[in-house]
Motif scaffolding. Structure first.
Motif, mmCIF file in Angstrom:
data_model
loop_
_atom_site.group_PDB
_atom_site.id
_atom_site.type_symbol
_atom_site.label_atom_id
_atom_site.label_comp_id
_atom_site.label_asym_id
_atom_site.label_seq_id
_atom_site.Cartn_x
_atom_site.Cartn_y
_atom_site.Cartn_z
ATOM 1 N N VAL A 189 58.528 36.074 59.189
ATOM 2 C CA VAL A 189 59.456 35.200 58.636
ATOM 3 C C VAL A 189 60.201 35.965 57.745
ATOM 4 N N GLU A 190 61.629 35.614 57.489
ATOM 5 C CA GLU A 190 62.249 36.341 56.359
ATOM 6 C C GLU A 190 62.144 35.577 54.924
ATOM 7 N N SER A 191 61.842 36.592 54.219
ATOM 8 C CA SER A 191 61.557 36.614 52.631
ATOM 9 C C SER A 191 61.710 37.725 51.836
ATOM 10 N N ASN A 192 62.230 37.643 50.766
ATOM 11 C CA ASN A 192 62.165 38.707 49.615
ATOM 12 C C ASN A 192 60.705 38.813 49.210
ATOM 13 N N ASP A 193 59.909 37.920 49.512
ATOM 14 C CA ASP A 193 58.468 38.063 48.795
ATOM 15 C C ASP A 193 57.522 38.988 49.553
ATOM 16 N N MET A 194 56.675 39.687 48.901
ATOM 17 C CA MET A 194 55.808 40.424 49.479
ATOM 18 C C MET A 194 54.453 39.303 49.766
ATOM 19 N N ASN A 195 54.313 38.973 50.953
ATOM 20 C CA ASN A 195 53.267 38.107 51.122
ATOM 21 C C ASN A 195 52.999 37.949 52.691
ATOM 22 N N ALA A 196 51.673 37.768 52.810
ATOM 23 C CA ALA A 196 50.881 37.473 54.321
ATOM 24 C C ALA A 196 49.918 36.480 54.070
ATOM 25 N N PHE A 197 49.724 35.790 54.888
ATOM 26 C CA PHE A 197 48.553 34.875 54.771
ATOM 27 C C PHE A 197 48.051 34.381 56.133
ATOM 28 N N ALA A 198 46.770 33.963 56.100
ATOM 29 C CA ALA A 198 46.292 33.444 57.517
ATOM 30 C C ALA A 198 45.980 31.997 57.139
ATOM 31 N N ILE A 199 46.206 31.385 58.503
ATOM 32 C CA ILE A 199 45.985 29.768 58.755
ATOM 33 C C ILE A 199 44.764 29.573 59.455
ATOM 34 N N PRO A 200 43.727 28.752 58.979
ATOM 35 C CA PRO A 200 42.525 28.371 59.824
ATOM 36 C C PRO A 200 42.985 28.409 61.438
ATOM 37 N N GLY A 201 42.128 28.946 62.213
ATOM 38 C CA GLY A 201 42.317 28.727 63.737
ATOM 39 C C GLY A 201 43.135 30.040 64.436
ATOM 40 N N GLY A 202 43.738 30.670 63.654
ATOM 41 C CA GLY A 202 44.403 31.960 64.199
ATOM 42 C C GLY A 202 45.735 32.419 64.006
ATOM 43 N N ALA A 319 54.599 39.830 43.198
ATOM 44 C CA ALA A 319 54.752 38.588 44.113
ATOM 45 C C ALA A 319 53.568 37.667 44.102
ATOM 46 N N PRO A 320 53.608 36.334 44.506
ATOM 47 C CA PRO A 320 52.468 35.815 44.465
ATOM 48 C C PRO A 320 51.202 36.150 45.440
ATOM 49 N N PHE A 321 51.515 36.752 46.402
ATOM 50 C CA PHE A 321 50.693 37.531 47.207
ATOM 51 C C PHE A 321 49.739 38.574 46.517
ATOM 52 N N LEU A 322 50.318 39.334 45.541
ATOM 53 C CA LEU A 322 49.903 40.338 44.639
ATOM 54 C C LEU A 322 49.040 39.808 43.719
ATOM 55 N N SER A 323 49.747 38.718 42.910
ATOM 56 C CA SER A 323 49.098 38.388 41.861
ATOM 57 C C SER A 323 47.812 37.544 41.873
ATOM 58 N N THR A 324 47.610 37.142 43.400
ATOM 59 C CA THR A 324 46.492 36.412 43.548
ATOM 60 C C THR A 324 45.136 37.171 44.180
ATOM 61 N N HIS A 325 45.711 38.329 44.337
ATOM 62 C CA HIS A 325 44.449 39.232 44.815
ATOM 63 C C HIS A 325 43.910 39.943 43.838
ATOM 64 N N PRO A 326 42.570 40.374 44.033
ATOM 65 C CA PRO A 326 41.816 40.955 42.737
ATOM 66 C C PRO A 326 42.237 42.275 42.548
ATOM 67 N N VAL A 327 41.541 42.850 41.350
ATOM 68 C CA VAL A 327 42.319 44.365 41.149
ATOM 69 C C VAL A 327 42.170 45.139 42.168
ATOM 70 N N PHE A 328 43.340 45.891 42.561
ATOM 71 C CA PHE A 328 43.344 46.658 43.626
ATOM 72 C C PHE A 328 42.392 47.979 43.365
ATOM 73 N N LYS A 329 42.420 48.461 42.117
ATOM 74 C CA LYS A 329 41.627 49.735 41.805
ATOM 75 C C LYS A 329 40.237 49.351 42.146
ATOM 76 N N ASP A 330 39.482 48.520 41.947
ATOM 77 C CA ASP A 330 38.188 48.152 42.565
ATOM 78 C C ASP A 330 38.044 48.189 43.784
ATOM 79 N N ARG A 331 39.050 47.449 44.545
ATOM 80 C CA ARG A 331 38.999 47.226 46.024
ATOM 81 C C ARG A 331 39.325 48.795 46.722
ATOM 82 N N ILE A 332 40.050 49.479 46.238
ATOM 83 C CA ILE A 332 40.368 50.958 46.704
ATOM 84 C C ILE A 332 39.058 51.695 46.883
ATOM 85 N N SER A 333 38.403 51.588 45.437
ATOM 86 C CA SER A 333 37.117 52.068 45.298
ATOM 87 C C SER A 333 36.020 51.826 46.556
#
Length: 361
Positions: A189-202, A319-333
């Motif tokens: 979809v067209e948007s200026n936000d950095m986002n991606a999300f999954a919907i139940p079922g596929g 962006a909302p997608f980024l602000s709702t994700h945990p600390v990336f430093k820990d995830r990268i590690s």
């Protein structure tokens, strides 16, 4: 003629006498006869009164004399009790008589109320996640796919679809050969936000702004592996059920599964801001790495994806997608640790490269 009252006067030494009481705002006069039958008067200054215990069976007034000894007046005359309250309203013992009378009761009730509130808060914190998982477990895969389709139709009303990128991205996903147990359909979809999300079922919805930041097909494969893992592990279903568990509680009690589905569909917009716990994000990262390694896709793409998102999240307004994700430093590690346990991938997929470049044409 002043009003008189009756009471039992207790000397500091322990002896006591039936007495007649005269009351004024300044003094309390206690008149009694001693063992010899002589009439005596004791004068209490009201300012020296130290305690008043008002009980139904009998009240007690205490006084400290000049020697520092405690004298007592036991009162079973309700008229005297009322007269004390009416006459000595200026006194600290009587100005808040109602507070003293009920103070202990209210204190106990307050403590009980706090305990009940603490129990309810604890039950809520434990029950709501359990309830969300319970409702999710009752849904079959067919029900989940059907509900997810309804959610997709509801949420897509606010977006403009990029048909070219959608077509290419679905072809790209087919080349990944990810088997997650669900029929995956991707929409760009067209948007200026950095986002991606999954919907139940596929369904997976990807904003074109996040695609613009990707440099390699492996980064895109990592994103789709991560979001696909949320679907495969039913994270999206469980999380949205947790968020809406209060609204769906009645439907669960009544066994009305269609009512549960309706509630979820009516709140489909919540998917865009759906927050996963750190444990669920880590689980999706790990499962995404497994999908990549199993299909000979460089797992370093996941590291590069996270570093790109980390860079974007460091801005003044992430962006909302980024602000709702945990600390990336820990995830990268964590991702780097997991990669060390996976087999190295030395081959590259020319079809993925070709389709990746077609996205930007």
């Amino acid at each position: 003629m002043s009003t008189t009252y009756t009471g039992t006067y207790h000397e500091a030494g322990g002896r006591y006498y039936q007495a007649t009481i005269f009351l004024s705002a300044v003094t309390i006069t206690i008149r009694y006869r001693d063992e010899a039958g002589q009439e005596k008067d004791v004068y209490w200054l009201t300012k020296e009164l130290i305690a008043f215990n008002d009980q139904v069976a009998g009240s007690e007034l205490r006084y400290r004399n000049k020697k520092g000894e405690i004298e007592r007046l036991v009162i079973r005359d309700p008229q005297l009790v009322q007269a004390l309250k009416n006459t000595l309203t200026h006194h600290r013992l009587f100005g808040k008589a109602h507070t003293r009378l009920f103070g202990n009761i209210w204190l106990k009730l307050g403590v009980i109320a706090l305990i009940i509130i603490a129990i309810l808060v604890g039950l809520y914190a434990w029950l709501m996640p359990w309830l969300g998982d319970r409702m999710a477990s009752r849904f079959s895969k067919i029900q989940e796919i059907d509900m997810g389709e309804q959610m997709y139709q509801a949420v897509m009303q606010q977006y403009k679809v990029d048909t070219h990128k959608t077509e290419v991205l679905n072809a790209f996903y087919e080349q990944l050969h990810y088997d997650i147990g669900y029929p995956v359909k991707i929409t760009v979809v067209e948007s200026n936000d950095m986002n991606a999300f999954a919907i139940p079922g596929g369904h997976i919805v990807v904003y074109d702004a996040i695609l613009e930041q990707m440099k390699t097909p492996e980064e895109l494969a990592a994103l789709l592996g991560h979001e696909g893992s949320h679907i495969a592990l039913r994270h999206s279903l469980r999380n949205i059920f947790r968020d809406l568990s209060q609204k769906m509680f009645i439907s669960l009690l009544l066994g009305n599964e269609s009512g549960i589905a309706s509630t979820v569909v009516n709140n489909a917009s919540a998917l865009q801001q759906l927050q996963y716990s750190r444990s669920l994000e880590t689980e999706a990262d790990d499962n995404g790495l497994q999908l990549m390694a199993k299909n000979n896709i460089s797992t370093q793409g996941m590291v590069r994806l996270m570093k790109m998102l980390q860079k974007e999240s460091s801005g003044a307004e992430p962006a909302p997608f980024l602000s709702t994700h945990p600390v990336f430093k820990d995830r990268i590690s964590n991702i780097e640790k997991q990669i060390q346990q996976l087999p190295a991938v030395s081959t590259s997929n020319d079809n993925l490269k070709k389709l990746f470049h077609e996205i930007y044409e």
